[in-house]
Design an enzyme around this catalytic site. Sequence first.
Site, short mmCIF file in Angstrom:
data_model
loop_
_atom_site.label_atom_id
_atom_site.label_comp_id
_atom_site.label_asym_id
_atom_site.label_seq_id
_atom_site.Cartn_x
_atom_site.Cartn_y
_atom_site.Cartn_z
N TYR A 1 -45.46 121.40 -27.64
CA TYR A 1 -44.14 121.96 -28.01
C TYR A 1 -44.30 123.32 -28.68
O TYR A 1 -43.59 124.28 -28.34
CB TYR A 1 -43.48 120.94 -28.94
N LYS B 1 -42.83 126.82 -27.31
CA LYS B 1 -41.82 127.51 -28.10
C LYS B 1 -42.24 128.94 -28.45
O LYS B 1 -41.41 129.85 -28.45
CB LYS B 1 -41.51 126.72 -29.37
P1 NAD Z 1 -30.99 117.11 -28.51
O1 NAD Z 1 -31.97 116.13 -27.95
O2 NAD Z 1 -29.82 116.58 -29.26
O3 NAD Z 1 -30.43 118.06 -27.37
C1 NAD Z 1 -31.19 118.51 -26.30
C2 NAD Z 1 -30.39 118.33 -25.03
O4 NAD Z 1 -31.11 118.86 -23.94
C3 NAD Z 1 -30.12 116.85 -24.73
O5 NAD Z 1 -28.73 116.62 -24.59
C4 NAD Z 1 -30.88 116.62 -23.43
O6 NAD Z 1 -30.26 115.68 -22.56
C5 NAD Z 1 -30.93 118.00 -22.83
N1 NAD Z 1 -32.03 118.17 -21.89
C6 NAD Z 1 -33.31 117.75 -22.01
N2 NAD Z 1 -34.03 118.09 -20.95
C7 NAD Z 1 -33.20 118.76 -20.11
C8 NAD Z 1 -33.38 119.39 -18.86
N3 NAD Z 1 -34.55 119.38 -18.23
N4 NAD Z 1 -32.32 120.02 -18.29
C9 NAD Z 1 -31.11 120.02 -18.92
N5 NAD Z 1 -30.89 119.43 -20.10
C10 NAD Z 1 -31.92 118.81 -20.70
O7 NAD Z 1 -31.84 118.10 -29.43
P2 NAD Z 1 -31.42 119.36 -30.33
O8 NAD Z 1 -32.03 119.16 -31.63
O9 NAD Z 1 -29.98 119.65 -30.21
O10 NAD Z 1 -32.28 120.52 -29.62
C11 NAD Z 1 -31.74 121.66 -29.00
C12 NAD Z 1 -32.81 122.72 -28.92
O11 NAD Z 1 -33.17 123.16 -30.22
C13 NAD Z 1 -34.11 122.27 -28.26
O12 NAD Z 1 -34.64 123.32 -27.50
C14 NAD Z 1 -35.01 121.98 -29.44
O13 NAD Z 1 -36.37 122.07 -29.10
C15 NAD Z 1 -34.57 123.09 -30.38
N6 NAD Z 1 -34.89 122.83 -31.77
C16 NAD Z 1 -34.17 121.95 -32.50
C17 NAD Z 1 -34.48 121.76 -33.83
C18 NAD Z 1 -33.68 120.85 -34.68
O14 NAD Z 1 -33.89 120.85 -35.91
N7 NAD Z 1 -32.77 120.08 -34.14
C19 NAD Z 1 -35.55 122.44 -34.41
C20 NAD Z 1 -36.26 123.36 -33.66
C21 NAD Z 1 -35.90 123.54 -32.33
#
Ligand code: NAD
Length: 328
Positions: free
Chosen positions: A185, A189
Site C-alpha cells: 500500500y 500510494k
Molecule cells: P472505503 O473502503 O470506505 O472506500 C473505498 C471505496 O472504494 C469502497 O467503496 C470500495 O468499494 C471502492 N473500491 C475498491 N476497489 C475498487 C475498484 N477497483 N474500483 C472501484 N471502486 C473500488 O475507504 P476510505 O477510507 O473511504 O478510502 C478512500 C481512499 O482514501 C482510499 O484510496 C484509501 O486508500 C485512502 N485513504 C484513506 C484513509 C482513511 O483514513 N480513511 C487514510 C489514507 C488513505
Amino acid sequence: TITDTDFVGLLEQAKALESNPKAEALRFDGQVAIVTGAGGGLGRAYALMLANLGASVVVNDLGGSHTGQGQDSKAADVVVEEIRKAGGKAVANYDSVEDGDKVVETALKAFGRVDILVNNAGILRDKSFARMTDQDWDLVHRVHLRGTYKVIKAAWPHFLKQKYGRIINTASAVGLYGNFGQTNYSAAKLGIVGLTKTLALEGKKNNIICNVIAPNAGTRMTATVMPPEMVEAFKPEYVAPLIGYLAHQNTAESGSIFEVGSGWIAKVRWQRTGGVGFPANKPLYPEQIAANWAKIVDFEDGRATNPNSTQEAFQSFMENFGNVAEEA
Ligand code: NAD
C-alpha cells in the site's frame, strides 16, 4: 473526542457561513465530476458535496470488500439515490477503476463531458513483508496506482481538448512516512504522489491541475485499525471541503500534497539538508562520508532547502563540479 452533537454544531456554523452574503460559495454548476470508490467512506462524502454544490456526479464503485473481493452494484446505487433525493444529479458506474475508460465513458454518455476527477477508490491487503504474497502486492498496486493511472488516462484527452481539468488523487500518510505491514500500500500510494507531481507539470499549459491528498477519516477501511470512537470522530465530511477547494476553477495550486482530516489541513513538501560537496576532481572514499556524516544529515544548521522541482534539485550537483581542490 468529538461527539455527534459537537459535529452538528460545527456543521451549523458552516451553514451560517454559507448563508453569509459576504462569503462567496464555490460552486460547480454545469460541471461534471467523477468520484471513484464513491459508494462509501470518503468518496461518498465527496460525491454528496460536489452534487450539493451543483456538479453532475458519476458515482463509481465496484462494491467489493475492503480487501478487494467480490462486487456489488448496491454501493454506488445507494449514493446515487441519496444525491437524487436531495435534488442533485448523479449516475452510477460499477466498473473497477482498472477499467478507467468505462468509468469515463459513463460520464460522457450521461452528461457529455468531464471536468473533475477524484481518484479515491482503494483497498487494503495488509501483511508483514515476510508474509506478503505476489497477489497481495499486485492487487493493491492494480487498484491504487494502476487504477488511478487508467481513469486519468481515459479522461486526459478530454481535459486536453477542452483545456480544462481538475484531478485530485489519493495517497496516504502511510505512503509518505511508511507503516508496518503495508509495504504494498505505501509503495502504491507514494507512486501516486509521483504520478501527481509529473501530471501537474504536463497539464500546466492546458489548465489541468492535479493535486494529491493524504486523508484521515473513519471509514470501513480504517475501522480495521482505529477504535470505534475514533472512526466516529474522524468524519469524512472534514475532508470533503478540501476536495471542493482543489476541484474548483479558481484553484491555482497544482502538484501539491496535503494532509487532511478532523478539520485540520496542511501542505507537505520535501526538505533536503544543505549537504556536503566533496572536491569533484579528487577520489572520494567511504571514510570521508563517515567523517562528514553528521553534516550530511543535519537539517538544523540553517542550510536546509525545499527543492520544488527536479531542475532545482539538480542545481546542487551541477554546482559541485565547480568544487575543485587546488592540489589534484
Ligand atoms: P472505503 O473502503 O470506505 O472506500 C473505498 C471505496 O472504494 C469502497 O467503496 C470500495 O468499494 C471502492 N473500491 C475498491 N476497489 C475498487 C475498484 N477497483 N474500483 C472501484 N471502486 C473500488 O475507504 P476510505 O477510507 O473511504 O478510502 C478512500 C481512499 O482514501 C482510499 O484510496 C484509501 O486508500 C485512502 N485513504 C484513506 C484513509 C482513511 O483514513 N480513511 C487514510 C489514507 C488513505
